[in-house]
Motif scaffolding. Structure first.
Motif, PDB file in Angstrom:
ATOM      1  N   VAL A 282     117.084 -26.250  31.504  1.00  0.00           N
ATOM      2  CA  VAL A 282     118.396 -26.667  31.987  1.00  0.00           C
ATOM      3  C   VAL A 282     119.109 -25.448  32.560  1.00  0.00           C
ATOM      4  CG1 VAL A 282     120.609 -27.714  31.364  1.00  0.00           C
ATOM      5  CG2 VAL A 282     118.497 -28.469  30.224  1.00  0.00           C
ATOM      6  N   LEU A 283     119.535 -25.544  33.815  1.00  0.00           N
ATOM      7  CA  LEU A 283     120.161 -24.412  34.508  1.00  0.00           C
ATOM      8  C   LEU A 283     121.606 -24.215  34.075  1.00  0.00           C
ATOM      9  CD1 LEU A 283     118.925 -25.214  38.135  1.00  0.00           C
ATOM     10  CD2 LEU A 283     117.940 -23.573  36.546  1.00  0.00           C
ATOM     11  N   VAL A 284     121.979 -22.951  33.869  1.00  0.00           N
ATOM     12  CA  VAL A 284     123.373 -22.582  33.634  1.00  0.00           C
ATOM     13  C   VAL A 284     123.716 -21.547  34.704  1.00  0.00           C
ATOM     14  CG1 VAL A 284     125.041 -21.578  32.036  1.00  0.00           C
ATOM     15  CG2 VAL A 284     123.190 -23.032  31.164  1.00  0.00           C
TER      16      VAL A 284
ATOM     17  N   GLY B 188     114.209 -28.505  27.812  1.00  0.00           N
ATOM     18  CA  GLY B 188     115.539 -28.711  27.238  1.00  0.00           C
ATOM     19  C   GLY B 188     116.258 -27.422  26.903  1.00  0.00           C
ATOM     20  N   ASP B 189     115.504 -26.309  26.789  1.00  0.00           N
ATOM     21  CA  ASP B 189     116.151 -25.010  26.580  1.00  0.00           C
ATOM     22  C   ASP B 189     116.971 -24.652  27.813  1.00  0.00           C
ATOM     23  OD1 ASP B 189     115.118 -24.672  24.061  1.00  0.00           O
ATOM     24  OD2 ASP B 189     113.470 -23.352  24.687  1.00  0.00           O
ATOM     25  N   ARG B 190     118.022 -23.871  27.616  1.00  0.00           N
ATOM     26  CA  ARG B 190     118.884 -23.473  28.728  1.00  0.00           C
ATOM     27  C   ARG B 190     118.514 -22.086  29.228  1.00  0.00           C
ATOM     28  NH1 ARG B 190     119.433 -26.284  24.751  1.00  0.00           N
ATOM     29  NH2 ARG B 190     120.891 -24.901  23.665  1.00  0.00           N
ATOM     30  N   ILE B 191     118.666 -21.900  30.553  1.00  0.00           N
ATOM     31  CA  ILE B 191     118.392 -20.615  31.188  1.00  0.00           C
ATOM     32  C   ILE B 191     119.551 -20.272  32.119  1.00  0.00           C
ATOM     33  CG2 ILE B 191     117.039 -21.753  33.016  1.00  0.00           C
ATOM     34  CD1 ILE B 191     115.380 -19.154  33.217  1.00  0.00           C
ATOM     35  N   GLY B 192     120.027 -19.039  32.050  1.00  0.00           N
ATOM     36  CA  GLY B 192     121.122 -18.604  32.909  1.00  0.00           C
ATOM     37  C   GLY B 192     120.605 -18.002  34.200  1.00  0.00           C
ATOM     38  N   LEU B 193     121.251 -18.335  35.311  1.00  0.00           N
ATOM     39  CA  LEU B 193     120.973 -17.699  36.602  1.00  0.00           C
ATOM     40  C   LEU B 193     122.229 -16.953  37.006  1.00  0.00           C
ATOM     41  CD1 LEU B 193     119.134 -20.474  38.688  1.00  0.00           C
ATOM     42  CD2 LEU B 193     118.200 -18.873  37.025  1.00  0.00           C
TER      43      LEU B 193
ATOM     44  N   SER C 231     127.049 -17.945  25.367  1.00  0.00           N
ATOM     45  CA  SER C 231     127.009 -18.297  23.944  1.00  0.00           C
ATOM     46  C   SER C 231     127.308 -19.778  23.747  1.00  0.00           C
ATOM     47  CB  SER C 231     127.981 -17.435  23.132  1.00  0.00           C
ATOM     48  OG  SER C 231     129.312 -17.601  23.598  1.00  0.00           O
ATOM     49  N   ASP C 232     128.210 -20.321  24.557  1.00  0.00           N
ATOM     50  CA  ASP C 232     128.553 -21.736  24.449  1.00  0.00           C
ATOM     51  C   ASP C 232     127.363 -22.614  24.828  1.00  0.00           C
ATOM     52  OD1 ASP C 232     130.833 -23.830  24.193  1.00  0.00           O
ATOM     53  OD2 ASP C 232     129.890 -24.320  26.114  1.00  0.00           O
ATOM     54  N   SER C 233     126.651 -22.239  25.882  1.00  0.00           N
ATOM     55  CA  SER C 233     125.510 -23.032  26.354  1.00  0.00           C
ATOM     56  C   SER C 233     124.253 -22.762  25.542  1.00  0.00           C
ATOM     57  CB  SER C 233     125.229 -22.746  27.829  1.00  0.00           C
ATOM     58  OG  SER C 233     124.921 -21.368  28.028  1.00  0.00           O
ATOM     59  N   GLY C 234     124.216 -21.626  24.838  1.00  0.00           N
ATOM     60  CA  GLY C 234     123.050 -21.283  24.040  1.00  0.00           C
ATOM     61  C   GLY C 234     121.830 -20.952  24.872  1.00  0.00           C
ATOM     62  N   ILE C 235     122.034 -20.271  26.016  1.00  0.00           N
ATOM     63  CA  ILE C 235     120.877 -19.953  26.860  1.00  0.00           C
ATOM     64  C   ILE C 235     119.919 -19.034  26.106  1.00  0.00           C
ATOM     65  CG2 ILE C 235     122.173 -20.233  29.022  1.00  0.00           C
ATOM     66  CD1 ILE C 235     122.154 -17.189  29.324  1.00  0.00           C
ATOM     67  N   LYS C 236     118.631 -19.252  26.338  1.00  0.00           N
ATOM     68  CA  LYS C 236     117.590 -18.445  25.693  1.00  0.00           C
ATOM     69  C   LYS C 236     116.911 -17.490  26.675  1.00  0.00           C
ATOM     70  CE  LYS C 236     116.560 -21.747  22.024  1.00  0.00           C
ATOM     71  NZ  LYS C 236     115.505 -22.549  21.351  1.00  0.00           N
ATOM     72  N   ALA C 237     117.157 -17.696  27.968  1.00  0.00           N
ATOM     73  CA  ALA C 237     116.567 -16.840  28.997  1.00  0.00           C
ATOM     74  C   ALA C 237     117.595 -16.594  30.084  1.00  0.00           C
ATOM     75  CB  ALA C 237     115.313 -17.478  29.586  1.00  0.00           C
ATOM     76  N   LEU C 238     117.397 -15.514  30.834  1.00  0.00           N
ATOM     77  CA  LEU C 238     118.359 -15.118  31.856  1.00  0.00           C
ATOM     78  C   LEU C 238     117.633 -14.471  33.026  1.00  0.00           C
ATOM     79  CD1 LEU C 238     121.374 -14.552  32.705  1.00  0.00           C
ATOM     80  CD2 LEU C 238     121.141 -12.375  31.487  1.00  0.00           C
ATOM     81  N   VAL C 239     117.996 -14.878  34.240  1.00  0.00           N
ATOM     82  CA  VAL C 239     117.544 -14.199  35.455  1.00  0.00           C
ATOM     83  C   VAL C 239     118.781 -13.555  36.063  1.00  0.00           C
ATOM     84  CG1 VAL C 239     116.327 -14.409  37.656  1.00  0.00           C
ATOM     85  CG2 VAL C 239     115.793 -15.992  35.788  1.00  0.00           C
TER      86      VAL C 239
END
Length: 525
Positions: free
Chosen positions: A89-91, A63-68, A107-115
């Motif tokens: 959840v992919l952003v 359920g945590d969000r991650i940015g690609l 910041s809006d999506s609250g991603i906790k990780a980023l690739v």
């Protein structure tokens, strides 16, 4: 419209189950190629499992969000399916975005990780403190040729290839998913221009994949097709069509990291007897003007899909004359996962976005949301299993576009003929489409308003033979416009395609009785 049971994609209820089924079925066939490197489905599955194990080891929870934030490299599909396997959840984020645009989305999506691509390290570093990001995985375009050994100047970061290596020795611990779980927050301006995350579930995306495959029929044979992928995977168009639909059919996706380099594009596809491609006007015309492209053997090409912007007659004709393949135009939105309509291959109606997909209902409404009779012109509304769950943490915005009964208002004005073909005739919203990319006037006007000396601005789209539309800004200023300085100011805050191509100084902007700027009056000029 009813579901066609003859052409099935998968019996999986979530994208991860589909992924494993596909990799088992087509294990030794090529799955993805980029920059001269090809991964089989078996190799691809191994990489994703390793990265998924690493992601779970960082403490990320389902359920945590991650940015690609990547171009079309092998790392993108690996990271996407690895994240889904970890229950994340992919952003998807455009790597060409400015720091300002990235900050809002993350910041809006609250991603906790980023690739992210390592060349963006400095830009990302400038906004990390404004986000919840705790894990950063950086990668270089050449990592699968020669992994970079440099250390990035980012806290909590690890190299992509190092994450794969570490994950290989970690426990798998599969995550249990259902179709109702969120798979992606796909950011879009919707009908207002305020960037919002369309909540797309595993079921939404899988349903749309089933629908597209049913429409394509035998033109997408299991395990036999080679599709060229020039459109960015971070955009919902290629994300669904290539990363889900064609992948699930065992197709070989040839990724093009930089489609703007047309001669380089041709060199990258030259080794392949490609059978399909999804593109848009500017790409079709640009390729067909190149002698090197005209010299390619395109005899195997049987499927060309156009979307993102209206297909012009000129683009369709030059593509068919050059390649021998017709173009099937389609239509969709981020809110519909995305495909709503698509012309049947070989039965295309030029100027139309095609017929609604299976299990997709369409209707037209007036300005009061009343249903309109057949033959009328009105706002197109959609109902089907591909329609989003709503906008992320934006219930009021969701209510603005959803009607009773599950109907989504698109903001596009359309007609439907007796045969059921839908045609878009106008846009209710002030959206500008530049080479398939959505541009919202509000955002650009806000940036222009920050420039010293500009009192107010209004932005509209102007027809353009190459990009479909270009951004035109009317500006009221205290002094003579320094166009070069204003564009430089915009470049620091906006991605390239949003920057006004032309600025026009005016004494006043046309306004309604209540002071609202009348963009339609400017467009009429």
């Amino acid at each position: 419209m009813q579901h066609d049971p003859r052409i099935e994609l998968t019996d999986a209820n979530d994208l991860v189950s589909m992924f494993h089924q596909t990799c088992a079925t087509y294990a030794d066939k090529p799955a993805f190629s980029a920059l001269g490197i090809t991964l089989s489905f078996k190799e691809f599955e191994q990489h994703t499992q390793n990265l998924a194990a690493y992601l779970k080891s960082t403490g990320l929870q389902p359920g945590d969000r991650i940015g690609l934030c990547l171009p079309n490299l092998l790392q993108f599909p690996i990271a996407a399916f690895a994240a889904l396997q970890a229950g994340l959840v992919l952003v998807n984020t455009n790597p060409l975005y400015s720091a300002r645009e990235m900050r809002h989305q993350w910041s809006d999506s609250g991603i906790k990780a980023l690739v992210v691509l390592d060349t963006l390290a400095e830009q990302v570093g400038s906004i990390l403190d404004d986000t919840d990001i705790k894990t950063v995985i950086t990668t270089a375009a050449t990592d699968f040729h020669q992994p970079s050994a440099t250390n990035d100047q980012l806290p909590c970061s690890i190299r992509f290839m190092d994450a794969l290596t570490q994950g290989a020795s970690l426990a798998r611990n599969p995550v249990t998913l259902t179709g109702l779980d969120l798979a992606a927050l796909q950011y879009t301006g919707g009908t207002t221009g305020i960037a919002k995350g369309a909540m797309l579930s595993h079921a939404n995306l899988l349903a749309n994949a089933h629908q597209v495959v049913a429409r394509l029929g035998d033109t997408c044979r299991p395990g036999e097709e080679i599709f060229v992928v020039p459109l960015p995977l971070y955009h919902i168009y290629a994300f669904t069509v290539n990363l889900i639909v064609f992948f699930a059919r065992g197709s070989h996706n040839v990724l093009i990291p930089n489609p703007r380099d047309l001669p380089g594009f041709v060199e990258q596809i030259k080794p392949f007897k490609f059978t399909g491609m999804a593109g848009l006007n500017t790409l079709f015309i640009g390729l067909c003007r190149l002698d090197s492209f005209k010299a390619l053997d395109t005899s195997a090409l049987k499927l060309t899909i156009s979307g993102g912007t209206a297909l012009t007659k000129g683009a369709a004709e030059i593509w068919q004359q050059t390649t021998g393949c017709t173009v099937s135009e389609g239509y969709g939105l981020s809110e519909t996962s995305p495909v709503v309509c698509l012309n049947p291959v070989g039965q295309e109606k030029l100027g139309s976005i095609g017929l609604p997909l299976n299990d997709t209902e369409v209707k037209l409404v007036d300005d009061l949301d009343n249903d309109l009779p057949k033959g009328a012109t009105g706002e197109l509304c959609i109902r089907g299993p591909q329609v989003m769950q709503g906008y992320w943490q934006q219930p009021e915005e969701t209510d603005n576009v959803m009607l009773d009964g599950g109907w989504l208002k698109t903001g596009d004005i359309a007609t439907i003929d007796d045969a059921g073909f839908v045609s878009i005739v106008d846009r209710k919203k002030d959206l500008i489409i530049v080479s398939g990319q959505n541009v919202y006037p509000n955002e650009i006007e806000e940036v222009l308003g920050l420039y010293p000396g500009i009192i107010e601005a209004a932005v509209v789209g102007e027809p353009d033979a190459v990009s479909g539309e270009k951004v035109l800004a009317y500006v009221v200023a205290e002094q003579e416009l320094d166009v070069a300085a204003i564009k430089a100011f915009c470049r620091e805050r906006l991605v390239r395609y949003k920057i006004p191509r032309k600025l026009i100084a005016v004494e006043a902007l046309p306004k309604s009785a209540v002071g609202k700027i009348l963009r339609r009056a400017l467009r009429a000029q």
